[in-house]
Design an enzyme around this catalytic site. Structure first.
Site, PDB file in Angstrom:
ATOM      1  N   TYR A   1       0.830  -1.210   0.000  1.00  0.00           N
ATOM      2  CA  TYR A   1       0.000   0.000   0.000  1.00  0.00           C
ATOM      3  C   TYR A   1       0.863   1.258   0.000  1.00  0.00           C
ATOM      4  O   TYR A   1       1.814   1.389   0.766  1.00  0.00           O
ATOM      5  CB  TYR A   1      -0.927   0.038   1.211  1.00  0.00           C
ATOM      6  CG  TYR A   1      -1.698   1.345   1.294  1.00  0.00           C
ATOM      7  CD1 TYR A   1      -2.650   1.673   0.332  1.00  0.00           C
ATOM      8  CD2 TYR A   1      -1.431   2.271   2.300  1.00  0.00           C
ATOM      9  CE1 TYR A   1      -3.334   2.883   0.381  1.00  0.00           C
ATOM     10  CE2 TYR A   1      -2.112   3.475   2.360  1.00  0.00           C
ATOM     11  CZ  TYR A   1      -3.056   3.779   1.387  1.00  0.00           C
ATOM     12  OH  TYR A   1      -3.724   4.978   1.435  1.00  0.00           O
TER      13      TYR A   1
ATOM     14  N   HIS B   1      -4.734  16.170  -4.742  1.00  0.00           N
ATOM     15  CA  HIS B   1      -4.988  16.485  -3.343  1.00  0.00           C
ATOM     16  C   HIS B   1      -4.727  17.961  -3.026  1.00  0.00           C
ATOM     17  O   HIS B   1      -5.140  18.449  -1.966  1.00  0.00           O
ATOM     18  CB  HIS B   1      -4.139  15.596  -2.432  1.00  0.00           C
ATOM     19  CG  HIS B   1      -4.662  14.191  -2.321  1.00  0.00           C
ATOM     20  ND1 HIS B   1      -4.976  13.427  -3.408  1.00  0.00           N
ATOM     21  CD2 HIS B   1      -4.936  13.414  -1.227  1.00  0.00           C
ATOM     22  CE1 HIS B   1      -5.401  12.234  -3.009  1.00  0.00           C
ATOM     23  NE2 HIS B   1      -5.389  12.213  -1.690  1.00  0.00           N
TER      24      HIS B   1
ATOM     25  N   ASN C   1       0.698  13.193   4.369  1.00  0.00           N
ATOM     26  CA  ASN C   1      -0.130  12.430   5.296  1.00  0.00           C
ATOM     27  C   ASN C   1       0.283  12.707   6.736  1.00  0.00           C
ATOM     28  O   ASN C   1       1.002  11.934   7.351  1.00  0.00           O
ATOM     29  CB  ASN C   1       0.019  10.930   4.989  1.00  0.00           C
ATOM     30  CG  ASN C   1      -1.245  10.169   5.310  1.00  0.00           C
ATOM     31  OD1 ASN C   1      -1.938  10.473   6.261  1.00  0.00           O
ATOM     32  ND2 ASN C   1      -1.536   9.165   4.490  1.00  0.00           N
TER      33      ASN C   1
ATOM     34  N   TYR D   1     -17.454  38.315  41.793  1.00  0.00           N
ATOM     35  CA  TYR D   1     -16.751  37.121  41.325  1.00  0.00           C
ATOM     36  C   TYR D   1     -15.681  37.446  40.277  1.00  0.00           C
ATOM     37  O   TYR D   1     -14.605  36.837  40.270  1.00  0.00           O
ATOM     38  CB  TYR D   1     -17.754  36.136  40.705  1.00  0.00           C
ATOM     39  CG  TYR D   1     -18.622  35.385  41.677  1.00  0.00           C
ATOM     40  CD1 TYR D   1     -18.620  35.679  43.036  1.00  0.00           C
ATOM     41  CD2 TYR D   1     -19.455  34.370  41.227  1.00  0.00           C
ATOM     42  CE1 TYR D   1     -19.428  34.987  43.919  1.00  0.00           C
ATOM     43  CE2 TYR D   1     -20.269  33.665  42.106  1.00  0.00           C
ATOM     44  CZ  TYR D   1     -20.261  33.985  43.444  1.00  0.00           C
ATOM     45  OH  TYR D   1     -21.061  33.296  44.311  1.00  0.00           O
TER      46      TYR D   1
ATOM     47  N   ARG E   1     -12.794  38.644  42.471  1.00  0.00           N
ATOM     48  CA  ARG E   1     -12.344  37.713  43.499  1.00  0.00           C
ATOM     49  C   ARG E   1     -11.918  36.369  42.925  1.00  0.00           C
ATOM     50  O   ARG E   1     -10.997  35.712  43.432  1.00  0.00           O
ATOM     51  CB  ARG E   1     -13.484  37.523  44.504  1.00  0.00           C
ATOM     52  CG  ARG E   1     -13.131  36.684  45.693  1.00  0.00           C
ATOM     53  CD  ARG E   1     -14.206  36.631  46.768  1.00  0.00           C
ATOM     54  NE  ARG E   1     -15.512  37.100  46.393  1.00  0.00           N
ATOM     55  CZ  ARG E   1     -16.643  36.455  46.689  1.00  0.00           C
ATOM     56  NH1 ARG E   1     -16.611  35.291  47.312  1.00  0.00           N
ATOM     57  NH2 ARG E   1     -17.806  36.968  46.370  1.00  0.00           N
TER      58      ARG E   1
ATOM     59  N   PHE F   1      -2.511   8.905  11.587  1.00  0.00           N
ATOM     60  CA  PHE F   1      -2.780  10.207  10.976  1.00  0.00           C
ATOM     61  C   PHE F   1      -4.043  10.857  11.513  1.00  0.00           C
ATOM     62  O   PHE F   1      -4.313  12.022  11.234  1.00  0.00           O
ATOM     63  CB  PHE F   1      -2.931  10.043   9.461  1.00  0.00           C
ATOM     64  CG  PHE F   1      -3.874   8.929   9.083  1.00  0.00           C
ATOM     65  CD1 PHE F   1      -5.241   9.072   9.240  1.00  0.00           C
ATOM     66  CD2 PHE F   1      -3.380   7.711   8.617  1.00  0.00           C
ATOM     67  CE1 PHE F   1      -6.105   8.036   8.925  1.00  0.00           C
ATOM     68  CE2 PHE F   1      -4.250   6.677   8.301  1.00  0.00           C
ATOM     69  CZ  PHE F   1      -5.618   6.836   8.453  1.00  0.00           C
TER      70      PHE F   1
ATOM     71  N   GLU G   1     -12.895   6.829   4.482  1.00  0.00           N
ATOM     72  CA  GLU G   1     -12.494   7.751   5.550  1.00  0.00           C
ATOM     73  C   GLU G   1     -13.784   8.279   6.188  1.00  0.00           C
ATOM     74  O   GLU G   1     -14.212   9.409   5.951  1.00  0.00           O
ATOM     75  CB  GLU G   1     -11.612   8.853   4.976  1.00  0.00           C
ATOM     76  CG  GLU G   1     -10.337   8.268   4.370  1.00  0.00           C
ATOM     77  CD  GLU G   1      -9.522   9.247   3.539  1.00  0.00           C
ATOM     78  OE1 GLU G   1      -9.832  10.448   3.559  1.00  0.00           O
ATOM     79  OE2 GLU G   1      -8.578   8.792   2.875  1.00  0.00           O
TER      80      GLU G   1
END
Length: 516
Positions: free
Chosen positions: A56, A86, A199, A285, A288, A334, A420
């Site tokens: 792969y 991409h 990646n 508040y 303080r 990833f 994905e």
């Protein structure tokens, strides 16, 4: 004085090194250990590329197309096609420092020897940083899984001599032209290299580290602003005593309280109402509880720093090369969830610290709560509006920060034909955090600006030496003291720059030493 080069080795880049490269323009070199590790990993990839069994990312397609075996003669085209397809970002350019962080952290992963790139490819990435050639990366395109694919692809495209970059002069030019002008040669990507270059979680991680650096400074500055507000509103410093905070032992809370005590020391304003006829029992508040809020914010930032440190020490790629074992394995490292979560946590921190800052500011402006100050700190109330609308600006920013605190990391959306099917949205979390940090800077600056005016209006009583130094820094920068209304926006912007640059912090620390 020029900065020393940052040497990228097999170990993690430090926070300081990342800031030096991203913001200060430090040059980058690859260490001998990194070059050796890169060569070892490349040998593994070359063996697998020559094998008949598909591997792969080396001899197959990607994502949902991973089942297709790619013939040897088409693998160079495979890498080019991967990067080109991409590099699909859209929208405005991201900031130069973000892209430099993206590139440095990708180089750091390449240097671990777990990605399988060739040394000339890694070297060219280092050279782009050194020659200040910055690829154009766009706002939109990353889902944070498989890492920051689109942003990293735009950087990889520049290594191929394609796409657009900013040269050292900031001019938008073709990548091939910028490389040629710097005497650099584009690379022809070999097996596995395209995937190795794109990646990773580098974009979101770089923005996380920069945000942590900014927030560490801003939270100390928020303590200064709070001290000025407590002092200016005739509050007590006794609630910040160490023994009170020791019985609730959150470290950030103790640090913030100690800062407030130091910053208010020797204040004539505080001493003026430390008398038996003072009829006030407790402060509001927002005054303080400043250490409790600022302290929780500090502790959250430091948790985020732990996560960032782990990620800096990671080799994020898929598949990864296990050089010692001579194999390549697919994995899910990833996925940006660890980084995305803390990015979202910090957006909550920014929103809440800004919220309490705005509340302290507002108390100065209301004559029923400001203990004798003019309404809105105006010189001639009714004719003048004083800082009325400065608080509006704070309120508008705080409202936006609340929206930005909505987490991005819970908003997964599937992609790649359901391969994905769960993503981190870490890039989006990082992008909104940058806006949150900017908003917090502006809110704290307006509190400092308003508190300084109030302290002046307490004359002839004098503030503490530390807060007086901050008031002096504002006046020296051209922000005038109390008087008739004038154009307020430039004064706000000056105060913002003094906070963002660390000048307000430096002024206070010049008196009390380094704050916790």
């Amino acid at each position: 004085m020029s900065l020393a080069p940052v040497i990228v080795g097999t170990g993690p880049v430090t926070f300081d090194e990342l800031i030096a490269v991203t913001r200060d323009g430090a040059t980058v070199t690859l260490g001998d250990d990194a070059l050796a590790a890169i060569d070892r990993a490349r040998e593994v990839v070359d063996v697998l590329a020559a094998a008949e069994t598909p591997a792969y990312g080396i001899s197959t397609g990607f994502g949902a197309l991973a089942t297709r075996h790619i013939p040897t003669e088409m693998r160079a085209q495979l890498q080019k096609s991967l990067v080109r397809s991409h590099a699909a970002g859209s929208g405005p350019e991201v900031e130069r420092e973000v892209t430099r962080g993206l590139m440095l952290l990708r180089l750091s992963t390449l240097a671990t020897g777990h990605t399988g790139v060739r040394r000339e490819t890694a070297q060219l990435l280092a050279d782009l940083l050194t020659h200040d050639i910055t690829p154009v990366v766009h706002e939109y395109g990353s889902l944070g899984c498989s890492g920051d694919l689109a942003p990293l692809s735009h950087c990889a495209l520049a290594l191929m001599g394609e796409g657009s970059v900013r040269n050292a002069a900031g001019e938008l030019v073709p990548a091939a032209e910028a490389l040629a002008d710097a005497g650099l040669t584009p690379v022809e990507l070999a097996a596995k290299e395209g995937l190795a270059l794109i990646n990773g979680t580098d974009g979101m991680l770089g923005m996380l580290v920069m945000a942590i650096s900014d927030l560490r400074m801003l939270l100390r500055t928020a303590d200064i602003a709070a001290a000025m507000s407590v002092e200016g509103q005739l509050g007590t410093d006794r609630v910040f005593a160490a023994e009170l905070h020791a019985i609730r032992p959150h470290p950030g809370q103790a640090q913030s309280a100690a800062n407030l005590t130091s910053l208010m020391a020797d204040s004539a304003i505080v001493a003026s109402h430390r008398t038996g006829d003072c009829n006030r029992v407790q402060d509001a508040y927002s005054l303080r509880c400043s250490p409790q809020v600022h302290g929780a914010a500090r502790d959250t930032v430091e948790y985020a720093a732990v996560v960032a440190g782990r990620e800096l020490a990671s080799a994020v790629d898929n598949p990864v090369v296990l050089a010692d074992e001579g194999r390549v394995e697919s994995n899910g490292n990833f996925h940006g969830a660890p980084v995305a979560y803390v990015l979202d946590f910090l957006a909550i921190v920014a929103a809440d610290v800004a919220s309490i800052s705005e509340r302290r500011t507002d108390r100065f402006l209301d004559k029923t709560r400001s203990h004798g100050l003019n309404p809105f700190l105006a010189d001639d109330p009714g004719v003048d509006s004083g800082h009325m609308i400065a608080q509006y600006t704070q309120a508008a920013i705080v409202s936006e920060l609340k929206r930005l605190a909505n987490p991005a990391s819970v908003d997964s959306i599937p992609s790649s034909a359901m391969q994905e099917d769960h993503v981190s949205m870490g890039w989006s979390a990082a992008r909104k955090l940058r806006r949150s940090v900017d908003g917090l800077t502006r809110v704290v600056a307006i509190e400092v600006l308003t508190a300084a005016r109030a302290l002046d209006m307490r004359a002839p009583l004098t503030p503490s030496p530390a807060t007086a130094a901050v008031v002096a820094a504002l006046r020296e920068a051209g922000i005038e003291g109390p008087g008739p209304d004038r154009h307020l926006s430039p004064e706000i912007e000056t105060a913002v720059q003094l906070v963002a640059s660390g000048a307000v912090l430096a002024a206070a620390e010049s008196v009390v030493g380094e704050l916790a």
